[in-house]
Design an enzyme around this catalytic site. Structure first.
Site, PDB file in Angstrom:
ATOM      1  N   ILE A 183      -8.320 -67.315 -12.372  1.00  0.00           N
ATOM      2  CA  ILE A 183      -7.374 -67.258 -13.487  1.00  0.00           C
ATOM      3  C   ILE A 183      -6.014 -67.553 -12.878  1.00  0.00           C
ATOM      4  CG2 ILE A 183      -6.345 -65.836 -15.293  1.00  0.00           C
ATOM      5  CD1 ILE A 183      -8.893 -64.136 -15.271  1.00  0.00           C
ATOM      6  N   SER A 241       0.215 -61.881 -17.795  1.00  0.00           N
ATOM      7  CA  SER A 241       1.509 -61.802 -17.104  1.00  0.00           C
ATOM      8  C   SER A 241       2.332 -63.056 -17.342  1.00  0.00           C
ATOM      9  CB  SER A 241       1.279 -61.582 -15.601  1.00  0.00           C
ATOM     10  OG  SER A 241       0.579 -60.385 -15.366  1.00  0.00           O
ATOM     11  N   ASN A 242       1.720 -64.240 -17.213  1.00  0.00           N
ATOM     12  CA  ASN A 242       2.434 -65.482 -17.493  1.00  0.00           C
ATOM     13  C   ASN A 242       2.799 -65.591 -18.963  1.00  0.00           C
ATOM     14  OD1 ASN A 242       2.853 -68.043 -15.572  1.00  0.00           O
ATOM     15  ND2 ASN A 242       1.286 -66.727 -14.694  1.00  0.00           N
ATOM     16  N   TYR A 275      -8.143 -55.955 -14.276  1.00  0.00           N
ATOM     17  CA  TYR A 275      -7.043 -56.813 -13.819  1.00  0.00           C
ATOM     18  C   TYR A 275      -6.325 -56.089 -12.690  1.00  0.00           C
ATOM     19  CZ  TYR A 275      -2.804 -59.770 -14.225  1.00  0.00           C
ATOM     20  OH  TYR A 275      -1.741 -60.624 -13.983  1.00  0.00           O
ATOM     21  N   LYS A 316     -10.231 -59.798 -12.273  1.00  0.00           N
ATOM     22  CA  LYS A 316      -9.268 -60.769 -11.766  1.00  0.00           C
ATOM     23  C   LYS A 316      -8.538 -60.129 -10.593  1.00  0.00           C
ATOM     24  CE  LYS A 316      -5.068 -63.393 -12.663  1.00  0.00           C
ATOM     25  NZ  LYS A 316      -3.881 -63.611 -13.537  1.00  0.00           N
TER      26      LYS A 316
END
Length: 333
Positions: free
Chosen positions: A232, A49-50, A146, A176
């Site tokens: 994370i 995502s980042n 995720y 995550k």
């Protein structure tokens, strides 16, 4: 199957940097930042995502993976695993991305729940499980679940579904939790972090355990006490040494109570910095990197850059100033 083990610790979702005039990939900045993070003792995650994965073409994702593996190997960092985001809008696309990532040098894939048709999927537990079952069964590399409801149309995997998937397929090696649900993390760990579970349900690589990783660092110390495995976290882009130190002290405090007081102090600083930076998103993280290291730039459109006023306010926020000071102290810079 990869020989690079996925270990407990801190993982950092590396941003994808773009040239200001063309929005083409800025590979020199990407490679420099990758090395900065890894040399701080933090493991990298690409195209998350980042990393603005939703803004990258399939070819660009592959370019980043190949560049990262080449950069790490050239510095003798051949044991560093690469975790790569391979979430797509369909099962078919997700598997295409898993195979492409593996071919480019990825060791693990992290797979977000497709959220475009969330209204249908959220009501069909079996369809959700089948998505992850099929990806795990057909992916050439192990996968992590995720769970990020905000980016998946509100779909929130519950603890029972996560532990069921972990028990059913040895190619699923972790999760995550960017839902921020500490209770869920505790429940999952109560099942998968027990030694008897690891013996009964080994991963495909016998020495691996199923990792439960938080998506934020504001509960890194508490998660250690329920047998979590780290985090994370996008905050590691700004303060990798501080978060690594916090993780190490948290683990140490389990057997050495004298480490707890300092772990609590660091947890407070990190937690305040985490909530402050999270509010500014990708553009805020990039603005801080620009201040600190001279690279960062803007996100890809249509995601807007942070305004000059907001960037200044973020940089001068007391929580960020405190975190930056801690990072300089711990890193010795």
């Amino acid at each position: 199957m990869t020989s690079r083990l996925l270990k407990p610790g801190v993982y950092c979702p590396i941003p994808s940097f773009f040239q200001l005039d063309t929005e083409d990939l800025d590979l020199p900045s990407f490679e420099a930042h990758l090395l900065r993070i890894v040399q701080a003792g933090v493991w990298p995650l690409l195209a998350g995502s980042n990393g603005e994965a939703i803004h990258l073409s399939h070819e660009e994702r592959t370019t980043l993976v190949r560049g990262a593996r080449r950069t790490l190997d050239a510095r003798g960092l051949t044991d560093v695993p690469l975790v790569v985001g391979t979430g797509g809008g369909s099962t078919r696309e997700t598997l295409l991305l898993c195979r492409a990532a593996a071919d480019a040098g990825a060791d693990y894939a992290i797979v977000i729940t497709p959220g475009y048709f969330a209204g249908a999927l959220a009501q069909d537990r079996e369809a959700l499980k089948e998505f992850y079952r099929e990806v795990a069964r057909k992916s050439p590399i192990p996968i992590l679940l995720y769970n990020f409801p905000a980016a998946s149309g509100g779909i929130d995997l519950d603890s029972e579904l996560i532990t069921e998937l972990a028990s059913e397929d040895a190619n699923i090696v972790g999760v995550k939790l960017t839902c921020g649900n500490v209770g869920k993390l505790t429940r999952v760990c109560a099942t998968v972090s027990d030694q008897s579970y690891t013996s009964k349900h080994p991963r495909k690589t016998a020495t691996e355990e199923f990792l439960v990783l938080g998506g934020y660092t504001d509960f890194l110390l508490p998660s250690a006490y329920v047998r979590g495995h780290g985090a994370i976290t996008g905050l590691a882009n700004v303060a990798p040494h501080s978060i690594k130190k916090l993780y190490d002290l948290s683990v140490q405090s389990l057997t050495d109570p004298s480490a707890l007081l300092e772990a609590q102090r660091l947890q407070g600083i990190v937690a305040r910095g985490d909530i402050t930076l999270a509010g500014s998103g990708v553009s805020g993280t990039k603005s801080l990197l620009q201040r600190l290291y001279g690279y960062g730039g803007n996100p890809r459109r249509p995601l807007p850059p942070i305004s000059r006023e907001d960037a200044e306010a973020l940089w001068n926020h007391p929580h960020i100033r405190e975190l930056v000071a801690l990072e300089k102290q711990i890193s010795g810079q």
